[in-house]
Motif scaffolding. Structure first.
Motif, PDB file in Angstrom:
ATOM      1  N   ILE A  90      16.881 -55.623-121.537  1.00  0.00           N
ATOM      2  CA  ILE A  90      18.255 -56.219-121.267  1.00  0.00           C
ATOM      3  C   ILE A  90      18.897 -55.095-120.313  1.00  0.00           C
ATOM      4  CG2 ILE A  90      20.347 -56.914-121.741  1.00  0.00           C
ATOM      5  CD1 ILE A  90      18.987 -58.195-124.381  1.00  0.00           C
ATOM      6  N   MET A 145      13.213 -57.366-125.033  1.00  0.00           N
ATOM      7  CA  MET A 145      13.072 -58.824-125.253  1.00  0.00           C
ATOM      8  C   MET A 145      11.354 -58.929-125.169  1.00  0.00           C
ATOM      9  SD  MET A 145      16.015 -60.707-123.855  1.00  0.00           S
ATOM     10  CE  MET A 145      15.674 -60.017-122.216  1.00  0.00           C
ATOM     11  N   TYR A 155      19.563 -62.500-126.474  1.00  0.00           N
ATOM     12  CA  TYR A 155      20.172 -62.027-125.103  1.00  0.00           C
ATOM     13  C   TYR A 155      21.557 -62.527-124.931  1.00  0.00           C
ATOM     14  CZ  TYR A 155      20.665 -62.100-120.162  1.00  0.00           C
ATOM     15  OH  TYR A 155      21.018 -61.891-118.858  1.00  0.00           O
ATOM     16  N   THR A 205      24.745 -60.060-123.970  1.00  0.00           N
ATOM     17  CA  THR A 205      25.012 -60.064-122.613  1.00  0.00           C
ATOM     18  C   THR A 205      26.307 -61.110-122.438  1.00  0.00           C
ATOM     19  OG1 THR A 205      23.694 -61.698-121.894  1.00  0.00           O
ATOM     20  CG2 THR A 205      23.186 -59.483-121.640  1.00  0.00           C
ATOM     21  N   MET A 233      17.850 -65.053-116.801  1.00  0.00           N
ATOM     22  CA  MET A 233      18.380 -63.772-117.522  1.00  0.00           C
ATOM     23  C   MET A 233      18.301 -62.626-116.741  1.00  0.00           C
ATOM     24  SD  MET A 233      15.864 -63.682-120.952  1.00  0.00           S
ATOM     25  CE  MET A 233      16.228 -64.615-122.170  1.00  0.00           C
TER      26      MET A 233
END
Lengths: 245, 222, 638
Positions: C270, C283, C382, C386, C395
C-alpha cells in the motif's frame, strides 16, 4: 485534528499508576492509532519527558503484540481490528480518548501500557500441540481432511494470542484463547489422539495461571480482532465432557 | 474429581443443576396455574402432592441437593472470577454482555433469599400466619390452599415481594437458559443468536406465568 | 581471500544424501551436554530450537518479543512452495531447484538450493502433522495454487495467513519442548553482542528488555535466526522491531556479511500516505493472479478518477512489457516497472507514487463473490488503511522494501566463517541469490530449522568438547562492559533529535540512493550521507530514560546505531557490484529496453564483507559461484 488523551502511566510493576492527560495536535486522519501515539512520544521526548511505553511490532494486525483498551474497549472496539490497524479517521476533532493497558490478575502491568502475557504461554505449553516428531511423519495427503473440517480448524487457528479476550472478559477468563487451540486440534485427525489430555491440561493451566472462569458473557468474541467465535468454547466444553467419560 | 474442581466441570454442574431447577419451576408453574381453574383445582392438586408421602421427601432432598450444588459453585466461581479481575478499568464499555449476565450472582442471591422466605411462607407457614391459617380450614374435605394464596397476595407487600422476586428470576433465566446450551456444547455459531432469543423468550414466559398470580390477587381481578 | 562454501561435489541429486552420511553424529547420551543458543524464534529459529531440543540438546532460545509466536515470519501471507507435484502439472525437485536458481538471477550456491528443493516436501508433511490447517479440497486433499510467477501450482497456503499458521506450527513444537524441559525460553531478551574466544563463537550477551539487565550466556554453538535488515530503509514491510543488530554484532566480531546489497522490494504494497507513517503494509502477491497493473498513458490523466480514464488511455505496462508472464512477472521486475512508470510522471494517488491494480476484468469474468472469496481479507485490509473500496475502484499499490536476500555468509552447513556460529533463514545469504521468489522464504526458514541445522550442527559439535568455556571466562565480562559503555554513551548524549527522526533520515537516503535503482553517483552520495547521519546520531540524539528499566527508546537507539554502521557496508557492496542482478539494479548496467544486465564474467561470486571497524574500509572476500547443473542464461520473462 486535535485530541485529548488520558493515558495510563505506571513506572514499574510495583508502582501505583494513574491516568495522565496529554494534548496531541495536528493528527492526520490517515495516521494509525499507534502513529498518533508515536507523535505523542516524539513530543514527550522533546519536552524532556518519558515517552509512553506500549507494545507493538508488526503494525499489520497479525503479531498480536499491540494491546490497549481504548475508551473502554479492547483494541478500540472496531470490528476485526487490532490497535495497530485502527486509524484516526475513526475519531473526531476534539475527542477525549482513554488509553489503558489490559487489566487482569494474570497480566501484571510492567510499565505504562505494557503487560506480561506469559500466562498465555504457559497455557499453550500445557498442551497446545500435537506430539509429532520432526521427520518421520506421514505424507501430507495421507491424512485426508475434508474442506469443512480444514476451514473450521483454520477459523480457530486465526487467533493471534493478543489477549483481548482476557482484557474484555468481566471474569478475565482466557477461555476463548484456550478453546481456539483446543477446537483446532480436536477437529483434525492429527490432534485427536491427545484430545482428552489436551483439553484437561489446558483448562487446568488456564485456571492455575490466574485467569477466571467463563460465564458466557461473549465479550471476548466482540473484542477479538480476528473474530474468533464462541462456538469454539462450546466445542471445548464438549471436548471436556468427552474427556470425562 | 475434575467435575468439581475444573473450570469446565463446575460450569457443567452449574448448567445441569440449573437445568434441573428449571425443570422444577416448569412443574411448579403448571401446578400454580391451576389456581386459575377455580378454587377447587389447586386444593386438589395440593392434596395429591401431599398424598405422595415419602416421594415428596425424596423430591425435597433432591431439590435441596441441586440448590446446594448450584449455589455453592455459583458463589465459588464468582469469587474466583472477581479475584481474577481485581483492578477495574477507568472506563469500560460493555459490548454484548447483558445486565442479566452481569448480575447472575446478585439475582441468584436474591432468589435464594426468596426461596427461604417462600418456604417459610407457603410450606412451613411461619410467616404471614394470618393468611396461612386458612390452610387449617377444610373445604370439601381438603385444606383450603386457595384461600391461603388469596389472602396472602391480597397483601400488597407480599405480592410486591413475590413479583420482584420473579423479576430476579427473569433476569437469572435471561442469561441462564441460553447459557446452559452453550455450556453443554450445543452452539454451532449460527445457532447462538437464536438460542439467546429463545432463552429470553422463555424467561419472559416464566415471568408472566409466575407474576400473574400475585398480580391478579393484588389488583383484585380474582 | 577466496571463501570455500564447502558444498559437496558429485551429482547434485545425491549431494545432500551423501553429505548427511558423511557428517559426524553426536552420541545420544552426550547430546544433553551440549548447550546451543538459538537467537530468534521465527520459522527458522522456532523450528530449529524445537528440533534440536527434541534431539536431546540443551537449548536456550531468545527473542525480543514477549512470545516466540510473534516473530515477523507470522506476517507472511501467500504461501509456501514444495515440489510435491500433487496437481500433476509437471513439477519436480529439479524444477523447483531450477526455478529458484533462475529466479535468484544466478547468484546462489547450487547445492544449497538443491537441498532446499529436496526437503521442501518434508516440510509440508511436517506442518500437516503439527495440525497446520492448509487449504484443502472437499475430498480432503491439499490444495495448491500458482504463485509469484511460477508456471506450476506448487504453493501450499492457509488462507492469507500461511506464515502465521506455519509459525504457530513451529511455535507449538517449541512449546512442547519447553514443557518437556529441553528448551528454555528467554522472551523479551535482545542479543546485544556475540562472545568470541580465540576465533570461536562461545556465547552471547543479551539485554533483558524488562529489567534492562545485561546477561551472559555461554553456548557450545550460537545459532542466529534473526531475520532480515530492510528496516535500514526505515519504511518497510518488516515489523518495527526487526533489525540487523544480532547479525551486525556477529559481523563486528568477525563474521562476514554477504551480498548486503541484495534487497527485495515487493511490488504489491500500500503506497505511503504521509510523512508520519511508521511502516508499510504488504498485500499478498497473490493479488497479481487476478489483478491487472496499469497507469494512465497520459500524464494529465493522473489526477482523474480511475473510472474516468477510458480503456484506450490506460497503459497495462506489465502486459505490454512482458507478454508471456504479464502481471505475474517476478517481484524485482514488477517493482522496477512500477517505479519506471512513476518516474515517467504517470504515477497515481497522493504524491504520485502509486500504480493501479485493477480487478474489474476479473470481477467481470468470475464475479465479485469469487474475488471476495479469494482476496476478501486483503480487500478488507486495504480498505482499513486507505478507506477505499477496491471492488469499486482499483487499488493503488507501490513497491516497498520487504526482504533481504543478503545476510551473514555461511557455508553449506549453515555455519559462518566464525566456527560455532550458525546462521539460519533470512539472516543468512544462502539460497535466494539476488532475488527471492514468492513463497520460498517460508520454505527456507523451515528447511533450515527442521531439516538442515539438526544434521549440520552435529557435525560441528561432534568435533568439540562441550562446556569448555562458560560465563566466568573474561571474554564475557569484557563484552558486558563494552555493551554497558555503549548504552551509557547513548543515554548521555542528550541531544536534540529523536531516534526515529534520525532513522527516517537514514531511511530516506537508503531508499533514494540505494533503493530500487542505484547508480555510481547515488551510491557515492549515500556513502557521504551515511557517516554524516551517524556522526549526528552519536552527537545529537536524545535517548530518554534509564538503562535499568523498560526503555524502548534505548532499544531503538541501539538498533539504529547498528543500521548506521551496516548501511555503509550495504552501499559499498552495491557500489562495488558493477552489474545489475535481481534486486540489485544499477542504472549503468541495463539493456536498451531497461532490463537488468548481469556480468557473469566478473561478478558470479558471493561478495562477503569483513568489517574492520567504523571509518575503516571493509575487506571483500569472494566465494566464486559455479553453475554445473543450471546453465547461466539471461533471465527473461518476456
Amino acid at each position: 485534528m486535535n485530541l485529548t488523551l488520558h493515558v495510563w502511566r505506571q513506572k514499574g510493576p510495583q508502582d501505583k499508576g494513574k491516568l495522565e492527560t496529554y494534548q496531541v495536535k495536528g493528527v492526520s486522519e490517515d495516521q494509525s492509532f499507534l502513529e498518533m501515539l508515536d507523535d505523542l512520544n516524539e513530543d514527550l521526548i522533546k519536552g524532556g519527558k518519558d515517552p509512553v511505553a506500549f507494545d507493538h511490532d508488526c503494525r499489520e494486525g497479525i503479531c498480536g503484540m499491540c494491546s490497549q483498551v481504548i475508551n473502554g474497549k479492547a483494541h478500540g472496539g472496531q470490528e476485526r481490528t487490532t490497535v495497530c490497524q485502527l486509524h484516526m479517521r475513526s475519531f473526531n476533532d476534539g475527542d477525549e480518548i482513554f488509553i489503558e493497558p489490559w487489566r487482569a490478575r494474570a497480566f501484571p502491568i510492567q510499565k505504562d501500557l505494557i503487560v506480561d502475557r506469559n500466562a498465555l504461554e504457559v497455557v499453550m505449553q500445557s498442551g497446545g500441540y500435537t506430539s509429532c516428531h520432526t521427520g518421520g511423519v506421514a505424507d501430507g495427503n495421507a491424512i485426508l481432511i475434508p474442506k469443512p473440517d480444514a476451514d473450521y480448524a483454520m477459523d480457530a487457528a486465526e487467533c493471534i494470542g493478543c489477549g483481548a479476550c482476557v482484557a474484555s472478559c468481566p471474569n478475565s477468563s482466557a477461555m476463548l484463547y484456550t478453546s481456539a487451540k483446543v477446537a483446532q486440534l480436536a477437529v483434525l485427525p492429527q490432534g485427536k489422539g491427545e484430545a482428552k489430555a489436551r483439553v484437561k491440561n489446558m483448562t487446568e493451566a488456564m485456571l492455575d495461571e490466574g485467569f477466571g472462569n467463563c460465564t458466557n458473557h461473549y465479550e471476548c468474541q466482540e473484542a477479538c480482532p480476528k473474530g474468533i467465535n464462541v462456538k469454539f468454547i462450546a466445542k471445548l466444553n464438549r471436548e471436556y465432557m468427552k474427556s470425562m467419560v | 474429581m475434575h467435575l468439581t474442581t475444573s473450570t469446565v466441570g463446575r460450569k457443567v454442574l452449574m448448567a445441569v443443576t440449573g437445568l434441573l431447577l428449571v425443570g422444577f419451576i416448569i412443574v411448579h408453574l403448571l401446578g400454580n396455574l391451576s389456581i386459575f381453574a377455580g378454587t377447587e383445582a389447586i386444593n386438589i392438586y395440593a392434596e395429591k402432592l401431599h398424598s405422595l408421602g415419602p416421594v415428596v421427601w425424596i423430591f425435597r432432598a433432591v431439590m435441596l441437593a441441586l440448590f446446594a450444588v448450584h449455589i455453592t459453585f455459583g458463589i465459588q466461581l464468582s469469587m474466583e472470577n472477581s479475584t481474577a479481575s481485581p483492578e477495574a478499568y477507568a472506563i469500560k464499555k460493555r459490548q454484548i454482555t447483558t445486565f442479566s449476565a452481569e448480575s447472575m450472582i446478585y439475582t441468584g442471591v436474591i432468589l435464594l433469599v426468596f426461596v427461604v422466605y417462600h418456604l417459610l411462607h407457603f410450606t412451613m407457614h411461619v410467616v404471614h400466619t394470618d393468611a396461612t391459617d386458612a390452610i387449617n380450614t377444610l373445604v370439601n374435605g381438603r385444606p383450603d390452599v386457595y384461600s391461603m394464596v388469596k389472602l396472602s397476595f391480597e397483601k400488597a407487600f407480599v405480592s410486591l415481594v413475590y413479583i420482584a422476586a420473579m423479576f430476579a428470576l427473569f433476569f437469572h433465566l435471561g442469561h441462564g437458559l441460553s447459557s446452559f446450551v452453550q455450556t453443554l456444547g450445543f452452539n454451532n455459531g449460527p445457532s447462538q443468536s437464536k438460542v439467546i432469543a429463545v432463552g429470553k423468550l422463555v424467561a419472559v414466559v416464566f415471568l408472566i406465568g409466575y407474576a400473574m398470580i400475585p398480580f391478579v390477587f393484588l389488583v383484585g381481578i380474582k | 581471500m577466496i571463501l570455500d562454501g564447502k558444498a559437496p561435489t558429485g551429482p547434485i541429486e545425491k549431494s545432500w544424501d551423501k553429505h548427511r552420511f558423511d557428517m559426524k553424529l553426536v552420541n545420544p547420551a552426550n547430546k544433553r551436554k551440549f548447550k546451543i543458543l538459538m537467537v530468534g524464534t521465527g520459522l527458522a529459529g522456532g523450528a530449529g530450537a524445537a528440533s534440536l531440543g527434541e534431539l536431546g540438546y540443551n537449548v536456550e532460545a531468545f527473542c525480543y518479543q514477549d512470545s516466540a509466536r510473534r516473530a515477523h515470519s507470522i506476517a507472511a501471507q501467500g504461501g509456501i512452495n514444495a515440489a510435491k507435484n500433487y496437481p500433476n502439472d509437471g513439477d519436480s525437485i529439479y524444477r523447483l531447484f531450477y526455478d529458484t536458481i533462475k529466479g535468484g538471477d544466478f547468484r546462489a550456491r547450487e547445492a544449497d538450493v538443491w537441498r532446499l528443493a529436496q526437503v521442501s516436501n518434508n516440510i509440508i508433511d511436517q506442518c500437516v502433522a503439527q495440525g497446520v490447517p492448509f487449504a484443502r479440497d472437499y475430498a480432503g486433499y491439499l490444495d495448491n495454487r500458482s504463485f509469484g510467477g511460477a508456471q506450476v501450482s506448487r504453493t501450499f497456503y492457509a488462507r492469507g495467513q500461511t506464515g502465521q499458521q506455519l509459525l504457530l506450527g513451529a511455535y507449538s513444537a517449541l512449546s512442547r519442548q519447553v514443557k518437556a524441559g529441553t528448551v528454555k525460553l528467554h522472551p523479551r531478551t535482545e542479543m546485544v553482542d556475540l562472545v568470541v574466544v580465540d576465533g570461536v563463537a562461545r556465547g552471547i550477551t543479551v539485554r533483558n528488555l524488562i529489567t534492562g539487565k545485561l546477561e551472559s550466556h555461554w553456548g557450545d554453538a550460537v545459532v542466529l535466526a534473526t531475520g532480515g535488515y530492510v528496516n535500514v530503509f526505515y519504511l518497510s514491510t518488516n515489523a518495527m522491531g526487526c533489525s540487523v543488530t544480532a547479525a551486525w554484532k556477529a559481523a563486528k566480531k568477525g563474521a562476514y556479511f554477504a551480498n548486503p546489497c541484495y534487497t527485495q522490494i515487493h511490488p504489491t504494497c500500500i503506497p505511503q500516505h504521509g510523512d508520519k507513517q511508521s511502516k508499510l503494509t504488504l498485500m499478498s502477491e497473490s493479488l497479481r493472479n487476478d489483478g491487472r497493473c496499469w497507469v494512465p498513458k497520459k500524464k494529465e490523466d493522473c489526477d482523474k478518477a480511475p473510472g474516468d480514464i477510458p480503456e484506450e488511455d490506460r497503459d497495462y505496462y506489465l502486459e505490454r512489457k512482458y507478454p508471456s508472464f504479464g502481471n505475474l512477472a517476478p517481484r524485482d521486475i514488477a517493482s522496477r516497472a512500477a517505479k519506471e512508470q512513476c518516474d515517467d510522471e504517470r504515477g497515481v494517488g497522493p504524491g504520485k507514487r502509486g500504480v493501479y491494480l485493477d480487478y474489474q476484468t476479473a470481477i467481470d469474468r468470475v464475479g465479485e463473490s469469487t474475488i471476495a472469496e479469494r482476496y476478501g481479507n486483503l480487500f478488507e485490509m486495504y480498505e482499513k488503511i486507505t478507506d477505499e473500496n477496491a471492488y469499486q475502484r482499483p487499488m493503488r499499490i507501490y513497491p516497498a522494501p520487504h526482504y533481504s536476500m543478503g545476510g551473514l555468509w555461511v557455508d553449506y552447513n549453515c555455519m559462518s566463517n566464525v566456527p560455532g556460529l550458525f546462521v539460519l533463514g533470512e539472516a543468512n545469504f544462502s539460497v535466494h541469490g539476488a532475488n527471492r521468489l514468492g513463497a520460498s522464504a517460508l520454505m527456507q526458514g523451515l528447511a533450515d530449522g527442521y531439516f538442515v541445522i539438526p544434521y549440520t550442527i552435529a557435525n560441528y559439535l561432534a568435533g568439540i568438547t562441550p562446556g569448555t568455556i562458560k560465563e566466568d571466562h573474561p571474554a564475557f565480562k569484557e563484552s558486558v562492559d563494552q555493551v554497558e559503555e555503549d548504552i551509557n554513551k547513548l543515554l548521555n548524549i542528550n541531544g536534540k533529535k529523536t531516534v526515529s527522526e534520525l532513522h527516517r533520515e537514514l531511511g530516506k537516503v537508503m531508499w533514494e540512493d540505494a533503493g530500487m535503482a542505484r547508480s555510481d553517483a547515488s551510491l557515492k552520495n549515500a556513502l557521504q550521507r551515511i557517516p554524516e547521519i551517524r556522526d549526528e546520531f552519536w552527537n545529537n540524539v536524545n535517548v530518554t530514560g534509564e538503562a535499568g528499566e523498560i526503555n524502548q527508546q534505548l532499544e531503538n537507539a541501539g538498533r539504529l546505531a547498528d543500521f548506521l554502521e551496516f548501511a555503509e557496508v550495504f552501499a559499498k557492496d552495491a557500489l562495488h557490484r558493477e552489474e545489475s542482478c535481481g534486486g540489485h539494479f544499477r542504472t549503468e548496467h541495463q539493456t536498451d529496453d531497461g532490463e537488468a544486465m548481469r556480468d557473469d564474467e566478473n561478478f558470479a561470486y558471493v561478495g562477503a564483507w569483513e568489517f574492520k571497524g567504523v571509518d575503516k574500509e571493509p575487506e571483500l572476500h569472494k566465494e566464486p559461484l559455479k553453475f554445473e547443473n543450471v546453465k547461466l542464461a539471461v533471465r527473461s520473462y518476456k
